[in-house]
Design a protein around this motif. Structure first.
Motif, PDB file in Angstrom:
ATOM      1  N   THR A 151      -6.015   2.272  -0.089  1.00  0.00           N
ATOM      2  CA  THR A 151      -6.785   2.364  -1.338  1.00  0.00           C
ATOM      3  C   THR A 151      -5.886   2.543  -2.560  1.00  0.00           C
ATOM      4  N   VAL A 152      -4.623   2.861  -2.318  1.00  0.00           N
ATOM      5  CA  VAL A 152      -3.661   2.996  -3.411  1.00  0.00           C
ATOM      6  C   VAL A 152      -2.523   2.001  -3.164  1.00  0.00           C
ATOM      7  N   LEU A 153      -2.299   1.124  -4.128  1.00  0.00           N
ATOM      8  CA  LEU A 153      -1.292   0.086  -4.012  1.00  0.00           C
ATOM      9  C   LEU A 153      -0.297   0.227  -5.158  1.00  0.00           C
ATOM     10  N   GLY A 154       0.941  -0.123  -4.903  1.00  0.00           N
ATOM     11  CA  GLY A 154       1.952  -0.026  -5.948  1.00  0.00           C
ATOM     12  C   GLY A 154       2.856  -1.243  -5.973  1.00  0.00           C
ATOM     13  N   ARG A 155       3.469  -1.467  -7.130  1.00  0.00           N
ATOM     14  CA  ARG A 155       4.422  -2.565  -7.266  1.00  0.00           C
ATOM     15  C   ARG A 155       5.452  -2.195  -8.319  1.00  0.00           C
ATOM     16  N   MET A 156       6.678  -2.599  -8.061  1.00  0.00           N
ATOM     17  CA  MET A 156       7.752  -2.384  -9.011  1.00  0.00           C
ATOM     18  C   MET A 156       8.560  -3.671  -9.118  1.00  0.00           C
ATOM     19  N   VAL A 157       8.686  -4.175 -10.335  1.00  0.00           N
ATOM     20  CA  VAL A 157       9.481  -5.366 -10.608  1.00  0.00           C
ATOM     21  C   VAL A 157      10.583  -4.960 -11.572  1.00  0.00           C
ATOM     22  N   ALA A 158      11.828  -5.257 -11.215  1.00  0.00           N
ATOM     23  CA  ALA A 158      12.962  -4.898 -12.055  1.00  0.00           C
ATOM     24  C   ALA A 158      13.935  -6.061 -12.121  1.00  0.00           C
ATOM     25  N   LEU A 159      14.592  -6.215 -13.272  1.00  0.00           N
ATOM     26  CA  LEU A 159      15.541  -7.308 -13.452  1.00  0.00           C
ATOM     27  C   LEU A 159      16.631  -6.896 -14.419  1.00  0.00           C
ATOM     28  N   PRO A 218       0.825  -1.215   0.000  1.00  0.00           N
ATOM     29  CA  PRO A 218       0.000   0.000   0.000  1.00  0.00           C
ATOM     30  C   PRO A 218       0.854   1.257   0.000  1.00  0.00           C
ATOM     31  N   LEU A 219       0.335   2.307  -0.669  1.00  0.00           N
ATOM     32  CA  LEU A 219       1.043   3.576  -0.759  1.00  0.00           C
ATOM     33  C   LEU A 219       0.389   4.673   0.074  1.00  0.00           C
ATOM     34  N   ASN A 220      -0.746   4.357   0.702  1.00  0.00           N
ATOM     35  CA  ASN A 220      -1.374   5.319   1.608  1.00  0.00           C
ATOM     36  C   ASN A 220      -1.928   4.589   2.823  1.00  0.00           C
TER      37      ASN A 220
END
Length: 738
Positions: free
Chosen positions: A220-228, A214-216
């Protein structure tokens, strides 16, 4: 009232988390205690799970739900067709790094029909290739170019759903064999972090990061970051480098509305000609036909899209998924398929090569609108789905070649590599366009607790264009004139399943498919008429009561009509072919609470060419289509004692013999037609959870996986080109999860 409210909150929380049960307090079981206190009994409240569990994480090796076969959240045991799901735990236990590796333990699925070739995801289902028109991601097709393909990184995927047999009613233009839907990781409600790094024995290194939550404060605001990031090589000095970044953001202001936007930037570099040499008699041997120093395939791809859903009430839900895709690729390699190329008649050991170049851009958009309606008519429950989807794509491919060059000659007795030279200028460009619009409807009918009926119908309108431009000053040939073709088709399916209380679910289904041709006739002809598919299937699914294990069996009869065949005298493509496959699939996915997991599969696939422009081919087997395939993966994790947290896995894969051409010829000296021998490959893995040894190391795991333990370089030849299987590869993976 306060107690009731608390119960409702706990139940809702369990549902949102996808939990199986939640412990709550209930005053109804109160018992008097000394001091006037009251002890409350603990009861279990079952949560229904989130509505997106059909596309969410898989616990263990056995999924219970999938939306791939219906586009609705449907239990697999109530879906009247063959659907298989591969989750992250299985991918990690087997040390999977590519999509063909991921699906090769699935019945009816064969991979690497041209041997080891990391450029493309070579996958066939029930004897029909799905690497081009069966490539789906998050429910939308990944449009492929004339040569270039969008590539999927497994570290960015949550699961892989496989549909076997025609799926045109829901997805439009598909092959008769089915499709593979790659489900991406999406933002999670619970915070999580994963850091992964691995090293392969071939000299390949990669690291990845996956952070989500969650970002708050309200969640109600969710985030995800996938990096490779990846650098290094594979077998046969094939470069394998990648940089990938995949962000996603979800806004869910309430339980009824969810909006996710996502993006992908991915840059890849590999080689564009990984075939090995053939002797003049057609036998392959371990020498690259191109030169690793000259050869390259560089590609950058971008994808951006969104997923929206809104539940109006208990009856109606609207969903809309859309994506924009762009790909830019350039490649070059050495080959004998140029003027003056091939073995030198006066120097039998000298292979003469020229150079070839390919440039291509692919641009595509897809959008899928769905309206779902759930209602009851008496004792009959309906889940109806109405949809409109549209796709557009444009491929621009340029090619050029230079004749055989003495500087590129290869002495097969003493091969030397490390060559460099100019890239051929682009002399011809071919632009291919596609527009498609589809309307579809489906009704899932549930009668009582046992009968499940699914029926659907679809109408497609498709337009394809092909336009050629030459830059060498020569006029267009008759086969290069601009062409356009419009097609429309009606496809449908129906399936019936009866779910017994004892866990058995027999079913029968019928489905059709439609695929506009990408091939144009020679001699000034237009694009060929579409390929059509038809399948009859009867099967049985069984889940022992009280377990999560799943056993399946299916018998199918699949026909592809208007298959492209070639005139033996003019080599012109003709849409007059027909292929029939009759097969049996057996599968077992056993997931025991004691730490043991087993995946077993067998497929008998009797494929036959029933129509062909070459009369001698009728009755033959289609090229590189094995009649028998089988696989077994067994995995065990110690649950207690000094070995607690230690896991072992072992696998075996068998692929039957195949023919390299539709002629099935094997005994003509000097002819490249041959029979590919059957082969058996072995895999293994071991891992350890350091958190079992010390709480300070919670979340840290180390795994070592090996594919093709015996280092068997099994050869697969396809239409005169030969490839070897991937040699023994050992990968060590260190992972931290929080």
């Amino acid at each position: 009232m306060a107690m009731k409210a608390d119960v409702l909150k706990l139940t809702r929380a369990a549902s949102l988390a996808g939990a199986a049960t939640a412990a709550v307090l209930c005053a109804g079981g109160a018992q008097a205690q000394e001091g006037g206190t009251t002890a409350l009994e603990e009861i279990q409240v079952t949560g229904e799970g989130r509505k997106d569990t059909a596309r969410g994480p898989v616990e263990g090796y056995v999924a219970t739900r999938s939306s791939a076969g219906t586009k609705t959240d449907t239990p697999i045991l109530e879906t009247p067709r063959s659907v298989e799901v591969i989750g992250r735990q299985e991918l990690e236990d087997r040390g999977v790094t590519t999509l063909p590796e991921a699906v090769r333990y699935s019945p009816g699925v064969t991979t690497n029909g041209s041997g080891f070739d990391p450029r493309f995801d070579q996958i066939s289902i029930r004897g029909f290739a799905v690497n081009t028109y069966g490539d789906y991601k998050d429910g939308l097709r990944q449009t492929q170019g004339q040569f270039a393909t969008f590539r999927s990184e497994l570290f960015g995927l949550e699961r892989i759903d496989i549909i076997k047999g025609p799926a045109a009613v829901l997805y439009g233009q598909t092959t008769p064999g089915g499709l593979i839907d790659r489900i991406s990781k999406r933002p999670t409600e619970a915070p999580r972090l994963e850091i992964m790094t691995n090293m392969a024995s071939t000299g390949r290194y990669e690291s990845g990061v996956d952070v989500s939550g969650p970002l708050n404060a309200a969640g109600t605001v969710l985030g995800r970051m996938v990096a490779l990031g990846r650098i290094g090589e594979l077998d046969y000095d094939i470069k394998d480098e990648r940089a990938m970044l995949a962000p996603s953001l979800t806004f869910a202001p309430n339980d009824q509305t969810k909006f996710t936007i996502y993006g992908l930037v991915q840059k890849d570099e590999t080689d564009s000609n990984v075939a090995v040499m053939n002797t003049s008699s057609g036998d392959p041997f371990n020498v690259r036909a191109s030169d690793p120093s000259y050869d390259h395939l560089k590609q950058t791809q971008y994808q951006a899209g969104y997923e929206f859903s809104h539940e109006f009430n208990d009856t109606f839900t609207f969903r809309q998924n859309a994506r924009y895709n762009y790909l830019d690729m350039d490649a070059r390699y050495l080959t004998a398929n140029v003027s003056g190329g091939g073995y030198d008649p006066t120097r039998p050991n000298v292979y003469r090569r020229g150079s070839y170049a390919i440039e291509e851009t692919v641009e595509a958009t897809q959008i899928d609108n769905q309206l779902e309606a759930k209602f009851e008519t008496g004792f009959v429950r309906h889940t109806m789905l109405f949809g409109v989807d549209h796709q557009w794509s444009k491929s621009k491919q340029g090619t050029g070649s230079l004749a055989a060059n003495p500087d590129y000659e290869l002495d097969v007795d003493d091969p030397n590599f490390g060559l460099d030279g100019p890239t051929p200028p682009i002399t011809t460009r071919t632009d291919v366009g596609l527009k498609q619009l589809g309307l579809y409807a489906q009704d899932q009918i549930k009668i009582g607790d046992h009968w499940n009926i699914a029926a659907g119908i679809r109408h497609d309108w498709a337009k394809r264009t092909s336009d050629v431009t030459r830059y060498d000053g020569l006029p267009l040939t008759s086969s290069q004139s601009p062409v356009e073709r419009k097609d429309k088709a009606l496809t449908y399916n129906i399936g019936v399943l009866y779910a017994f209380d004892n866990g058995f679910s027999p079913y029968a289904s019928y489905a059709t498919s439609f695929l506009p041709a990408a091939v144009r006739a020679s001699g000034g002809g237009g694009l060929l008429k579409p390929t059509e598919g038809e399948q009859f299937e009867v099967g049985l699914k069984y889940q022992p009561p009280g377990t999560t294990s799943l056993f399946t069996a299916a018998v199918y009869h699949l026909t592809e009509k208007n298959a492209v065949k070639y005139d033996p005298t003019t080599s012109a493509p003709l849409a007059i072919g027909e292929i029939e496959t009759k097969g049996v699939e057996l599968s077992a996915r056993v997931d025991l609470s004691l730490g043991a997991k087993i995946i077993a599969s067998y497929n008998y696939n009797d494929a036959e060419i029933t129509k062909d422009s070459v009369e001698a081919n009728i009755g033959n087997e289609p090229l590189v289509t094995p009649r028998h395939t089988a696989s077994l993966w067994a995995d065990y994790t110690f649950q207690n004692g000094v070995l607690e947290g230690f896991g072992l896995g072992a696998g075996v894969r068998y692929v039957g013999s195949t023919f390299s051409t539709n002629s099935n010829v094997t005994n003509i000296p000097g002819n490249l037609a041959r029979k590919n021998d059957a082969y058996t490959l072995f895999d293994a893995g071991a891992r350890y959870d350091f958190g079992k040894a010390s709480p300070k190391l919670q979340g840290v795991t180390l795994a070592v996986n090996a594919t093709n333990l015996a280092d068997d370089e099994a050869a697969v030849c396809n239409s005169g080109r030969c490839y070897l299987s991937q040699g023994r590869t050992v990968i060590g993976t260190l992972r931290y999860r929080w």
